[in-house]
Design a protein around this motif. Structure first.
Motif, PDB file in Angstrom:
ATOM      1  N   ARG A 177       0.817  -1.203   0.000  1.00 50.00           N
ATOM      2  CA  ARG A 177       0.000   0.000   0.000  1.00 50.00           C
ATOM      3  C   ARG A 177       0.853   1.255   0.000  1.00 50.00           C
ATOM      4  N   ARG A 178       2.172   1.064   0.075  1.00 49.88           N
ATOM      5  CA  ARG A 178       3.102   2.194   0.076  1.00 49.88           C
ATOM      6  C   ARG A 178       4.147   1.947  -1.004  1.00 49.88           C
ATOM      7  N   GLY A 179       4.333   2.898  -1.868  1.00 45.83           N
ATOM      8  CA  GLY A 179       5.310   2.742  -2.927  1.00 45.83           C
ATOM      9  C   GLY A 179       4.701   2.042  -4.126  1.00 45.83           C
ATOM     10  N   HIS A 180       4.348   2.804  -5.141  1.00 47.34           N
ATOM     11  CA  HIS A 180       3.714   2.238  -6.319  1.00 47.34           C
ATOM     12  C   HIS A 180       4.723   1.454  -7.140  1.00 47.34           C
ATOM     13  N   VAL A 181       4.302   0.309  -7.636  1.00 45.32           N
ATOM     14  CA  VAL A 181       5.221  -0.570  -8.359  1.00 45.32           C
ATOM     15  C   VAL A 181       5.790   0.127  -9.588  1.00 45.32           C
ATOM     16  N   GLU A 182       5.039   1.049 -10.182  1.00 39.72           N
ATOM     17  CA  GLU A 182       5.519   1.757 -11.367  1.00 39.72           C
ATOM     18  C   GLU A 182       6.791   2.549 -11.084  1.00 39.72           C
ATOM     19  N   GLU A 183       6.971   2.971  -9.846  1.00 34.13           N
ATOM     20  CA  GLU A 183       8.142   3.767  -9.490  1.00 34.13           C
ATOM     21  C   GLU A 183       9.433   2.961  -9.536  1.00 34.13           C
ATOM     22  N   PHE A 184       9.312   1.648  -9.617  1.00 32.90           N
ATOM     23  CA  PHE A 184      10.486   0.786  -9.544  1.00 32.90           C
ATOM     24  C   PHE A 184      10.824   0.134 -10.890  1.00 32.90           C
ATOM     25  N   GLU A 185      10.234   0.665 -11.975  1.00 37.22           N
ATOM     26  CA  GLU A 185      10.488   0.095 -13.292  1.00 37.22           C
ATOM     27  C   GLU A 185      11.968   0.119 -13.642  1.00 37.22           C
ATOM     28  N   GLY A 186      12.674   1.188 -13.251  1.00 37.65           N
ATOM     29  CA  GLY A 186      14.104   1.280 -13.557  1.00 37.65           C
ATOM     30  C   GLY A 186      14.894   0.141 -12.939  1.00 37.65           C
ATOM     31  N   ALA A 187      14.576  -0.200 -11.707  1.00 39.51           N
ATOM     32  CA  ALA A 187      15.273  -1.308 -11.041  1.00 39.51           C
ATOM     33  C   ALA A 187      14.965  -2.628 -11.734  1.00 39.51           C
TER      34      ALA A 187
END
Length: 351
Positions: A177-187
């Motif tokens: 519920r914290r930290g959208h998965v889209e934000e981690f596409e680079g990783a």
């Protein structure tokens, strides 16, 4: 006929590093350090964690953090890996993919790289010595900055390999519920380029939309949990179509209150939909159940017969990054398990 699930060859694909620790090991380590553990963990094990609201998850995370704070040395880290492999071997596991975020242990052992190298070296050692091969999944935390995840992805890529004692996957864990998965596409891009399996968590505390987002942003090989894909036929159909393996952990689903009883976990419906499934224990330290217990739950609460349990075991191996020789040996022994009676099932053996 009900054959013993502890002799059914299988792979274990969802086990967290600190969460795999034996309760007795935690108690001993805490005593040696003079650490004071929460009474909720010590006085009534396994602790009561139920509720999916913020307080329920906070209760789980507080106890997990207290246990993790006791892991302050190379010796303790090695012990956790060795005992997890030993426990898995006793339950018929041929291949274990242990998930670790080295960030928490780095200050005690000389940095991120050293923390990961300790885990990898011990995974290599126990794999050479015993019947279970151990690969490592490096997992970033979604409650930290996405740049931290990229750092971990680069570290994972540097140690990427095949077989025991290698980094074989990259994950994303913690409160979805914290930290959208889209934000981690680079990783994820960094990890995928290195040939690592992409294995983020999703679809446990949040519903089918979280699974959809994970499919779109991460293009995963597996999804940790993913059980709530059952809530949207279109999302579930995409999971099946893409051949994504769901790491289903019934014990933790009930422990966290995602489902009220073992019978409520949608394992049977996911299986009958054609989804690929790998049962996992998640965090035995806090949920009080290990891998074999998940198979027993499938049998007792969901009506899985031995042929269906064998199918679950096969899918766990197929969804893994185990060497092909390990898979082939296990597949042969699964067939032997099914052909044997309940007093003559094959024992775990070393390849």
């Amino acid at each position: 006929m009900s054959r013993p699930v502890s002799t059914l060859p299988k792979a274990h694909l969802h086990l967290h590093f600190t969460g795999s620790m034996r309760f007795s090991t935690l108690m001993q380590t805490a005593r040696e350090q003079g650490a004071r553990l929460p009474r909720a963990l010590v006085d009534d094990w396994p602790p009561q964690l139920a509720a999916v609201d913020e307080r329920g998850w906070f209760r789980f995370q507080r106890l997990y953090d207290a246990a993790r704070a006791c892991v302050r040395s190379e010796g303790t880290m090695r012990r956790i890996v060795a005992e997890a492999a030993e426990d898995d071997a006793a339950e018929g596991s041929r291949w274990l993919e242990m998930q670790v975020d080295p960030t928490s242990y780095a200050p005690h052992v000389g940095g991120l790289t050293r923390a990961l190298e300790i885990v990898l070296d011990e995974a290599r050692r126990v794999s050479e010595a015993g019947p279970v091969g151990v690969g490592i999944v490096v997992a970033a935390s979604r409650i930290r900055h996405p740049l931290d995840a990229r750092t971990l992805a680069r570290l994972a890529a540097q140690h990427a390999g095949e077989g025991p004692g290698s980094v074989i996957g990259f994950g994303l864990s913690n409160d979805e519920r914290r930290g959208h998965v889209e934000e981690f596409e680079g990783a994820f891009r960094i990890a995928r380029k290195a040939g690592l399996a992409i294995v983020p968590h999703g679809g446990e505390l949040l519903g089918a939309d979280a699974v959809r987002s994970t499919l779109e942003a991460a293009r995963p090989d597996r999804i940790g949990h993913g059980v709530r894909s059952i809530e949207d036929p279109e999302v579930l159909a995409e999971v099946v179509r893409e051949g994504v393996t769901l790491e289903v952990c019934p014990g933790s689903n009930v422990g966290l209150g995602v489902y009220g009883t073992p019978s409520d976990v949608p394992l049977r419906r996911l299986y009958e939909s054609g989804a690929r499934i790998a049962l996992g224990a998640d965090d035995p330290l806090l949920f009080g159940s290990r891998l074999a217990d998940q198979y027993e739950l499938a049998r007792a609460a969901q009506g899985f017969d031995d042929a269906e349990l064998a199918d679950l075991a096969r899918m766990s191996l197929e969804g893994s990054r185990a060497p092909q020789a390990t898979k082939d040996s296990a597949f042969a022994d699964i067939r032997a398990w099914l052909e044997a009676d309940d007093t003559d099932a094959p024992s775990t053996r070393q390849d």
